[in-house]
Design a protein around this motif. Structure first.
Motif, short mmCIF file in Angstrom:
data_model
loop_
_atom_site.label_atom_id
_atom_site.label_comp_id
_atom_site.label_asym_id
_atom_site.label_seq_id
_atom_site.Cartn_x
_atom_site.Cartn_y
_atom_site.Cartn_z
N ALA A 45 0.82 -1.21 0.00
CA ALA A 45 0.00 0.00 0.00
C ALA A 45 0.85 1.26 0.00
O ALA A 45 0.58 2.22 -0.74
CB ALA A 45 -0.92 -0.01 1.22
N ALA A 46 1.90 1.29 0.84
CA ALA A 46 2.75 2.48 0.90
C ALA A 46 3.47 2.71 -0.43
O ALA A 46 3.61 3.85 -0.88
CB ALA A 46 3.76 2.32 2.04
N TRP A 102 7.29 6.66 3.99
CA TRP A 102 6.54 5.73 4.83
C TRP A 102 7.50 4.67 5.36
O TRP A 102 8.42 4.25 4.65
CB TRP A 102 5.45 5.02 4.04
CG TRP A 102 4.36 5.90 3.51
CD1 TRP A 102 3.11 6.08 4.05
CD2 TRP A 102 4.39 6.71 2.32
NE1 TRP A 102 2.38 6.95 3.28
CE2 TRP A 102 3.13 7.35 2.20
CE3 TRP A 102 5.36 6.96 1.35
CZ2 TRP A 102 2.82 8.21 1.17
CZ3 TRP A 102 5.06 7.83 0.30
CH2 TRP A 102 3.80 8.44 0.22
N ALA A 103 7.31 4.24 6.61
CA ALA A 103 8.19 3.21 7.18
C ALA A 103 7.40 2.34 8.15
O ALA A 103 6.45 2.80 8.80
CB ALA A 103 9.37 3.84 7.89
N TYR A 104 7.80 1.08 8.25
CA TYR A 104 7.11 0.09 9.08
C TYR A 104 8.14 -0.84 9.70
O TYR A 104 8.93 -1.46 9.00
CB TYR A 104 6.14 -0.71 8.19
CG TYR A 104 5.13 -1.61 8.87
CD1 TYR A 104 5.52 -2.61 9.76
CD2 TYR A 104 3.78 -1.49 8.59
CE1 TYR A 104 4.58 -3.45 10.36
CE2 TYR A 104 2.83 -2.33 9.17
CZ TYR A 104 3.24 -3.30 10.07
OH TYR A 104 2.31 -4.14 10.64
N LEU A 105 8.14 -0.94 11.04
CA LEU A 105 8.99 -1.90 11.74
C LEU A 105 8.12 -3.05 12.23
O LEU A 105 7.16 -2.85 12.97
CB LEU A 105 9.69 -1.25 12.93
CG LEU A 105 10.73 -2.15 13.62
CD1 LEU A 105 11.95 -2.34 12.72
CD2 LEU A 105 11.13 -1.61 14.98
N LYS A 450 -2.99 11.05 7.49
CA LYS A 450 -2.00 10.30 6.72
C LYS A 450 -2.14 8.79 6.97
O LYS A 450 -1.98 7.99 6.04
CB LYS A 450 -0.61 10.78 7.07
CG LYS A 450 -0.36 12.22 6.60
CD LYS A 450 0.97 12.75 7.08
CE LYS A 450 1.18 14.19 6.60
NZ LYS A 450 2.45 14.78 7.10
N ALA A 451 -2.47 8.42 8.21
CA ALA A 451 -2.70 7.00 8.50
C ALA A 451 -3.93 6.50 7.77
O ALA A 451 -3.94 5.40 7.21
CB ALA A 451 -2.84 6.79 10.00
N ALA A 452 -5.00 7.31 7.75
CA ALA A 452 -6.24 6.92 7.07
C ALA A 452 -6.02 6.75 5.58
O ALA A 452 -6.61 5.87 4.94
CB ALA A 452 -7.33 7.95 7.34
N ALA A 453 -5.16 7.59 4.99
CA ALA A 453 -4.87 7.47 3.57
C ALA A 453 -4.16 6.15 3.27
O ALA A 453 -4.42 5.50 2.26
CB ALA A 453 -4.01 8.65 3.10
N ALA A 456 -6.75 3.35 3.60
CA ALA A 456 -7.64 3.34 2.44
C ALA A 456 -6.96 2.72 1.23
O ALA A 456 -7.58 1.97 0.45
CB ALA A 456 -8.09 4.76 2.12
N LYS A 457 -5.68 3.00 1.05
CA LYS A 457 -4.95 2.40 -0.08
C LYS A 457 -4.81 0.89 0.12
O LYS A 457 -4.97 0.12 -0.85
CB LYS A 457 -3.58 3.04 -0.23
CG LYS A 457 -2.72 2.48 -1.36
CD LYS A 457 -3.42 2.54 -2.71
CE LYS A 457 -3.55 3.96 -3.22
NZ LYS A 457 -4.07 4.00 -4.61
N ALA A 458 -4.54 0.45 1.33
CA ALA A 458 -4.45 -1.00 1.59
C ALA A 458 -5.78 -1.68 1.30
O ALA A 458 -5.83 -2.76 0.70
CB ALA A 458 -4.02 -1.25 3.04
N GLN A 459 -6.88 -1.05 1.69
CA GLN A 459 -8.20 -1.61 1.43
C GLN A 459 -8.49 -1.67 -0.07
O GLN A 459 -9.06 -2.65 -0.56
CB GLN A 459 -9.26 -0.79 2.15
CG GLN A 459 -9.20 -0.91 3.66
CD GLN A 459 -10.14 0.06 4.36
OE1 GLN A 459 -10.42 1.15 3.85
NE2 GLN A 459 -10.63 -0.31 5.52
N ALA A 460 -8.12 -0.63 -0.79
CA ALA A 460 -8.36 -0.62 -2.24
C ALA A 460 -7.56 -1.71 -2.94
O ALA A 460 -8.06 -2.36 -3.87
CB ALA A 460 -8.01 0.75 -2.81
N LEU A 461 -6.33 -1.93 -2.49
CA LEU A 461 -5.48 -2.91 -3.15
C LEU A 461 -5.94 -4.33 -2.92
O LEU A 461 -5.72 -5.21 -3.76
CB LEU A 461 -4.03 -2.74 -2.68
CG LEU A 461 -3.32 -1.48 -3.21
CD1 LEU A 461 -1.97 -1.33 -2.55
CD2 LEU A 461 -3.18 -1.53 -4.72
#
Length: 569
Positions: A45-46, A102-105, A450-453, A456-461
């Motif tokens: 998503a990111a 965007w970053a994720y640990l 920014k988190a909601a965006a 939303a992208k993860a849900q769309a994908l």
């Protein structure tokens, strides 16, 4: 190696500048930590957001190892509330473009919630830029364009290093995460640093790290925290109001090893009672507990701070008659890391989705469990998945079950998945498959947009590209002829988990199943889709293992505000 700020003027930085265009306009969008199950879906998503508008996007991945500080501890969360709290290393992805960073640990769900909820909030600490290794390919293979990693630029590095989290990804609600932490500290025996505050006799603030049997670098540490306006147990301060964004529901699947000589090579089904018997050790790891097993079976448990573990614990094992933590004493020999004999098999502990799935695959005659996603579990591995109570977690009942995990390869820049457009996980959607939880992202008002965006992208994908979960709210297809996803049509009843209100100074919780999301009108394939389930906005309380309500249709929507007491723990 101690974590230090970026050095300037080095050859490494010069090389980075030559490889990547100037990033002076880049700003941090989301810095999150938590659920290992969501690590892959949110990378996808990111990266899609980073590439929006035709922007050139880049990505970087690294796998950190303990101890921290240490020569291979490249990235970790730093909870500064006490010098006795160890840093938590994890796997990191970073994506960036002129659209942002965007970053994720990847750590445990509960560890992510704790580090976000801590006051002061935990920071992401990186090793010196010149010390960060760059993979010749990538440590994550689901980037949509198949590109290799790129070294972090000094701008991206500075935007992340020593910066506080803006969000946390979790498989369970914050109340359930707090309960899981209290349980690990005060019931399961991991507590080591006593809570000396008045009225807290016998309680613990910090525990010993829960360790993996397979990978010394993988661990998760129980540490006390507060939620929902409660005072931090270390500093006494109250943090910003937290906002919980529902993402979607994913199934827990059981996986079995097909390694050479495995008694589980043709394993096919687990029942609730047999799963509890196997993972609690009460069934002596007997072949009869797993349909299709030809001999003794060993069980691979997850750690008590895992959202995956808690979902399985309260949706499968406890309802089946026995906790998977039965007989586990972390202070006894074989207790931590877990290596406990059960008949002719053993019970082991894995920490993180990758540690679980990879070691079930490589160790013969083992059965484990994980949240399904194509990136972390689906295909390409030697393990197989099982049905649960004879219901398939992935396909419909009409599908000819063969135990083979589906794949979703990237072909010419597009994901090629077997199921999409509102048809994913049909047995979860209709209520037949009961081992599941709703993914969430926790943030605050400063990070909400920014988190909601990103959510939303993860849900769309998951509708148009890679169906990793059932989106919580309806999603419209983006191309003519593609389907629309009606979203999740059932919910788990909320309740007040024990311990989060009984310990002195704990928060006040009133169970509330929440509200429905907005109705969505799709411009492509014109269709109006109402949100079919509860769990947004005003929801309060835990819901992991709560009673399942639904499925609902447009003519049979759940009442509002509506609450019926679910299961408690």
């Amino acid at each position: 190696m101690h974590f230090v700020k970026a050095m300037t003027g080095t050859l490494v930085l010069a090389a980075c500048a030559a490889l990547v265009p100037s990033a002076s306009a880049q700003t941090l969008q989301v810095l999150t930590a938590g659920s290992s199950a969501q690590f892959g879906p949110f990378a996808v998503a990111a990266y899609a957001l980073a590439k929006s508008g035709g922007a050139k996007a880049f990505h970087y991945t690294v796998k950190a190892s303990a101890p921290c500080p240490g020569s291979t501890c490249y990235v970790a969360l730093n909870d500064s509330r006490s010098s006795s709290i160890p840093q938590e290393p994890g796997n990191l992805w970073v994506v960036w473009s002129t659209n942002g960073i965007w970053a994720y640990l990847s750590v445990d769900s509960t560890v992510g919630v704790r580090n976000f909820s801590a006051v002061p909030r935990s920071t992401l600490d990186l090793a010196a830029l010149s010390a960060l290794p760059v993979s010749a390919t990538t440590n994550y293979t689901y980037w949509s364009d198949g590109t290799n990693d790129t070294a972090l630029t000094s701008t991206v590095y500075s935007a992340l290093n020593h910066k506080a989290l803006t969000a946390a990804n979790t498989d369970i609600r914050p109340e359930d995460a707090l309960f899981a932490t209290n349980r690990a500290l005060n019931t399961l025996g991991y507590g080591t640093v006593a809570d000396t505050r008045s009225g807290h006799s016998g309680q613990f603030l910090i525990g010993t790290s829960i360790k993996s049997f397979f990978t010394a670098a993988d661990f998760a540490t129980p540490v006390s925290f507060a939620i929902a306006g409660g005072a931090d147990p270390f500093t006494g301060k109250v943090g910003p109001t937290e906002i919980t964004l529902p993402i979607g529901a994913a199934p827990i699947i059981f996986v079995a090893s097909t390694a050479t000589g495995s008694t589980t090579a043709n394993a096919s089904n687990l029942t609730t009672a047999n799963a509890a018997s196997l993972f609690s050790g009460s069934g002596k790891c007997a072949a009869s507990l797993v349909t299709g097993a030809t001999g003794p079976v060993s069980a691979v448990l997850r750690e008590a701070l895992s959202g995956t573990m808690n979902t399985a614990e309260w949706s499968v094992f406890v309802p089946g008659g026995a906790s998977q933590e039965t007989g586990v004493n972390p202070k006894a020999a074989g207790g931590n890391p877990l290596d406990v004999n059960c008949g002719s098999g053993s019970r082991f502990r894995a920490v993180g989705t990758g540690d679980e799935v990879n070691n079930v695959a490589s160790h013969a005659s083992t059965v484990g469990y994980a949240f399904f996603s194509y990136e972390s579990v689906g295909g390409g591995k030697t393990d197989r998945y099982l049905t649960y109570n004879n219901h398939d977690p992935i396909y419909s009942e009409s599908h000819a079950y063969n135990g083979v995990l589906p794949t979703c390869p990237v072909v010419n820049g597009s994901y090629s998945c077997p199921i999409a457009n509102g048809a994913s996980f049909p047995n979860l959607r209709d209520g037949a498959y009961t081992a599941w939880s709703v993914y969430r992202m926790i943030t605050d008002s400063a990070g909400q947009a920014k988190a909601a965006a990103l959510v939303a992208k993860a849900q769309a994908l998951v509708n148009d590209n890679i169906p990793d979960f059932v989106p919580f709210t309806p999603v419209c297809g983006v191309t003519k002829g593609a389907g629309n996803d009606p979203g999740l049509a059932l919910y788990r009843e909320h309740f007040v988990p024990s311990t989060i209100t009984t310990i002195p100074d704990s928060v006040s919780i009133t169970a509330n199943d929440g509200g429905r999301g907005p109705t969505v009108t799709c411009s492509v394939n014109r269709q109006t889709l109402p949100s079919l389930t509860l769990g947004g906005g005003s929801e309060e309380g835990g819901d992991v293992g709560g009673g399942i309500e639904g499925p609902f249709t447009a003519s049979n929507l759940p009442g509002l505000p509506g609450h019926t007491q679910g299961s408690t723990h």
